[in-house]
Design a protein around this motif. Structure first.
Motif, PDB file in Angstrom:
ATOM      1  N   LEU A  74       0.852  -1.182   0.000  1.00  0.00           N
ATOM      2  CA  LEU A  74       0.000   0.000   0.000  1.00  0.00           C
ATOM      3  C   LEU A  74       0.890   1.235   0.000  1.00  0.00           C
ATOM      4  O   LEU A  74       1.797   1.348   0.834  1.00  0.00           O
ATOM      5  CB  LEU A  74      -0.882  -0.005   1.257  1.00  0.00           C
ATOM      6  N   SER A  75       0.632   2.149  -0.948  1.00  0.00           N
ATOM      7  CA  SER A  75       1.403   3.373  -1.032  1.00  0.00           C
ATOM      8  C   SER A  75       0.457   4.559  -0.956  1.00  0.00           C
ATOM      9  O   SER A  75      -0.494   4.636  -1.742  1.00  0.00           O
ATOM     10  CB  SER A  75       2.199   3.407  -2.349  1.00  0.00           C
ATOM     11  N   ILE A  76       0.684   5.455  -0.007  1.00  0.00           N
ATOM     12  CA  ILE A  76      -0.204   6.606   0.187  1.00  0.00           C
ATOM     13  C   ILE A  76       0.619   7.871   0.410  1.00  0.00           C
ATOM     14  O   ILE A  76       1.842   7.802   0.589  1.00  0.00           O
ATOM     15  CB  ILE A  76      -1.141   6.394   1.396  1.00  0.00           C
TER      16      ILE A  76
ATOM     17  N   GLU B  35       1.459  11.328   2.680  1.00  0.00           N
ATOM     18  CA  GLU B  35       1.434  11.762   4.072  1.00  0.00           C
ATOM     19  C   GLU B  35       0.125  12.494   4.362  1.00  0.00           C
ATOM     20  O   GLU B  35      -0.342  13.292   3.545  1.00  0.00           O
ATOM     21  CB  GLU B  35       2.623  12.691   4.337  1.00  0.00           C
ATOM     22  N   GLY B  36      -0.457  12.182   5.515  1.00  0.00           N
ATOM     23  CA  GLY B  36      -1.714  12.816   5.902  1.00  0.00           C
ATOM     24  C   GLY B  36      -2.931  11.972   5.573  1.00  0.00           C
ATOM     25  O   GLY B  36      -3.996  12.166   6.171  1.00  0.00           O
ATOM     26  N   GLU B  37      -2.804  11.042   4.637  1.00  0.00           N
ATOM     27  CA  GLU B  37      -3.914  10.162   4.298  1.00  0.00           C
ATOM     28  C   GLU B  37      -4.041   9.053   5.340  1.00  0.00           C
ATOM     29  O   GLU B  37      -3.138   8.811   6.129  1.00  0.00           O
ATOM     30  CB  GLU B  37      -3.722   9.560   2.905  1.00  0.00           C
ATOM     31  N   ASN B  38      -5.185   8.379   5.305  1.00  0.00           N
ATOM     32  CA  ASN B  38      -5.393   7.222   6.181  1.00  0.00           C
ATOM     33  C   ASN B  38      -4.980   5.947   5.457  1.00  0.00           C
ATOM     34  O   ASN B  38      -5.108   5.844   4.230  1.00  0.00           O
ATOM     35  CB  ASN B  38      -6.863   7.122   6.587  1.00  0.00           C
ATOM     36  N   ALA B  39      -4.505   4.961   6.237  1.00  0.00           N
ATOM     37  CA  ALA B  39      -4.123   3.668   5.673  1.00  0.00           C
ATOM     38  C   ALA B  39      -4.931   2.577   6.362  1.00  0.00           C
ATOM     39  O   ALA B  39      -5.016   2.545   7.596  1.00  0.00           O
ATOM     40  CB  ALA B  39      -2.631   3.411   5.892  1.00  0.00           C
ATOM     41  N   THR B  40      -5.524   1.711   5.572  1.00  0.00           N
ATOM     42  CA  THR B  40      -6.298   0.593   6.112  1.00  0.00           C
ATOM     43  C   THR B  40      -5.719  -0.723   5.617  1.00  0.00           C
ATOM     44  O   THR B  40      -5.512  -0.906   4.414  1.00  0.00           O
ATOM     45  CB  THR B  40      -7.784   0.685   5.691  1.00  0.00           C
ATOM     46  N   MET B  41      -5.470  -1.612   6.569  1.00  0.00           N
ATOM     47  CA  MET B  41      -4.967  -2.941   6.243  1.00  0.00           C
ATOM     48  C   MET B  41      -5.907  -3.978   6.834  1.00  0.00           C
ATOM     49  O   MET B  41      -6.423  -3.783   7.940  1.00  0.00           O
ATOM     50  CB  MET B  41      -3.566  -3.131   6.847  1.00  0.00           C
TER      51      MET B  41
ATOM     52  N   THR C 119      -4.562   6.601  11.044  1.00  0.00           N
ATOM     53  CA  THR C 119      -5.054   7.900  10.588  1.00  0.00           C
ATOM     54  C   THR C 119      -3.913   8.904  10.482  1.00  0.00           C
ATOM     55  O   THR C 119      -2.890   8.782  11.156  1.00  0.00           O
ATOM     56  CB  THR C 119      -6.123   8.446  11.552  1.00  0.00           C
ATOM     57  N   ALA C 120      -4.110   9.883   9.612  1.00  0.00           N
ATOM     58  CA  ALA C 120      -3.144  10.973   9.445  1.00  0.00           C
ATOM     59  C   ALA C 120      -1.716  10.441   9.353  1.00  0.00           C
ATOM     60  O   ALA C 120      -0.853  10.778  10.174  1.00  0.00           O
ATOM     61  CB  ALA C 120      -3.288  11.973  10.586  1.00  0.00           C
ATOM     62  N   SER C 121      -1.483   9.609   8.366  1.00  0.00           N
ATOM     63  CA  SER C 121      -0.201   8.900   8.272  1.00  0.00           C
ATOM     64  C   SER C 121       0.981   9.848   8.124  1.00  0.00           C
ATOM     65  O   SER C 121       0.845  10.976   7.619  1.00  0.00           O
ATOM     66  CB  SER C 121      -0.238   7.917   7.118  1.00  0.00           C
ATOM     67  N   ARG C 122       2.135   9.369   8.570  1.00  0.00           N
ATOM     68  CA  ARG C 122       3.395  10.120   8.497  1.00  0.00           C
ATOM     69  C   ARG C 122       4.432   9.283   7.768  1.00  0.00           C
ATOM     70  O   ARG C 122       4.307   8.052   7.724  1.00  0.00           O
ATOM     71  CB  ARG C 122       3.893  10.427   9.913  1.00  0.00           C
ATOM     72  N   ALA C 123       5.451   9.913   7.251  1.00  0.00           N
ATOM     73  CA  ALA C 123       6.513   9.176   6.555  1.00  0.00           C
ATOM     74  C   ALA C 123       7.118   8.120   7.479  1.00  0.00           C
ATOM     75  O   ALA C 123       7.513   7.040   7.032  1.00  0.00           O
ATOM     76  CB  ALA C 123       7.583  10.141   6.059  1.00  0.00           C
ATOM     77  N   ALA C 124       7.166   8.415   8.785  1.00  0.00           N
ATOM     78  CA  ALA C 124       7.741   7.472   9.748  1.00  0.00           C
ATOM     79  C   ALA C 124       6.894   6.215   9.933  1.00  0.00           C
ATOM     80  O   ALA C 124       7.354   5.241  10.549  1.00  0.00           O
ATOM     81  CB  ALA C 124       7.927   8.164  11.096  1.00  0.00           C
ATOM     82  N   ASP C 125       5.672   6.217   9.401  1.00  0.00           N
ATOM     83  CA  ASP C 125       4.826   5.010   9.485  1.00  0.00           C
ATOM     84  C   ASP C 125       5.196   3.988   8.425  1.00  0.00           C
ATOM     85  O   ASP C 125       4.672   2.869   8.437  1.00  0.00           O
ATOM     86  CB  ASP C 125       3.346   5.384   9.316  1.00  0.00           C
TER      87      ASP C 125
END
Lengths: 109, 115
Positions: free
Chosen positions: A11-13, A15-21, A77-83
């Protein structure tokens, strides 16, 4: 066959977007856990949800569990590069954890 | 608290040679696990110790793999002789109790390459 299958595999998103797995498992469980693994490092425990719980929150993480469908989801939520990392679900049965294949999450700055 | 310590971080050997990995768990953690993680896959449990006793070694290939935890603290995992398919990262983890409702704490692993 492997118990604990994650979806999507990658999954590629932005920064700031939400990620769902999503995660599916095959047998009855005591609890389900999510772990994160940065490249070249060990796994880090994120959150545990018990079989009698339906939803759990921890900071920017939200986990749901549907035992009737044998599935769980992890929302960041509000993903960061560090995620950026691989995320694994682990189903708990007896004294053993069985890990899935993982979702590789890339968060682009 | 200090984390789970593993050594070496990397090891390269030829097939049919032997290799050993070492793990020191978090102080006070009675339960210790060894996992094998093949590239692109999740960790697979090889063996679980409670103090110095084996709880689960059902997925350990006992014809070539052995593990011990003699004093109930640190542990060694050995492969003899190594095969090409043993190329993987070997992760050690520990937890305060043997129940699977406890989070496991992982070391950074030993990356093994078989030539």
């Amino acid at each position: 066959s492997q118990q604990g299958e994650e979806d999507p595999q990658a999954l590629s998103i932005q920064e700031g977007e939400n990620a769902t797995m999503n995660c599916s498992y095959k047998t009855s469980i005591n609890n389900l856990q999510w772990y994160r693994q940065n490249s070249g490092r060990g796994l880090v425990h994120l959150i545990l949800i018990r079989s009698n719980e339906r939803e759990k929150h921890s900071g920017r993480l939200r986990v749901t569990l549907d035992t009737s469908k044998k599935s769980s989801s992890l929302l960041i939520t509000a993903s960061r590069a560090a995620d950026t990392a691989s995320y694994f679900c682990a189903s708990s049965s007896g004294s053993r954890l069985t890990f899935g294949e993982g979702t590789q999450l890339t968060v682009n700055p | 608290e200090a984390g789970v310590a593993q050594s070496p971080r990397y090891k390269i050997i030829e097939k049919r040679q032997s290799v050993a990995f070492w793990c020191n768990p978090i102080s006070g953690h009675a339960t210790l696990y060894w996992y094998q993680q093949i590239l692109g896959q999740g960790p697979k449990l090889l063996i679980q110790f409670q103090n110095n006793g084996v709880v689960d070694d059902s997925q350990l290939p006992k014809d070539r793999f052995s593990a011990e935890r003699l004093k109930g603290v640190d542990s060694t995992l050995k492969i003899q002789p190594a095969k090409l398919e043993d190329s993987a990262v070997y992760l050690c983890a520990s937890s305060s109790q043997p129940y699977s409702n406890q989070p496991q704490h992982f070391g950074d692993g030993t990356r093994l390459s078989i030539l």
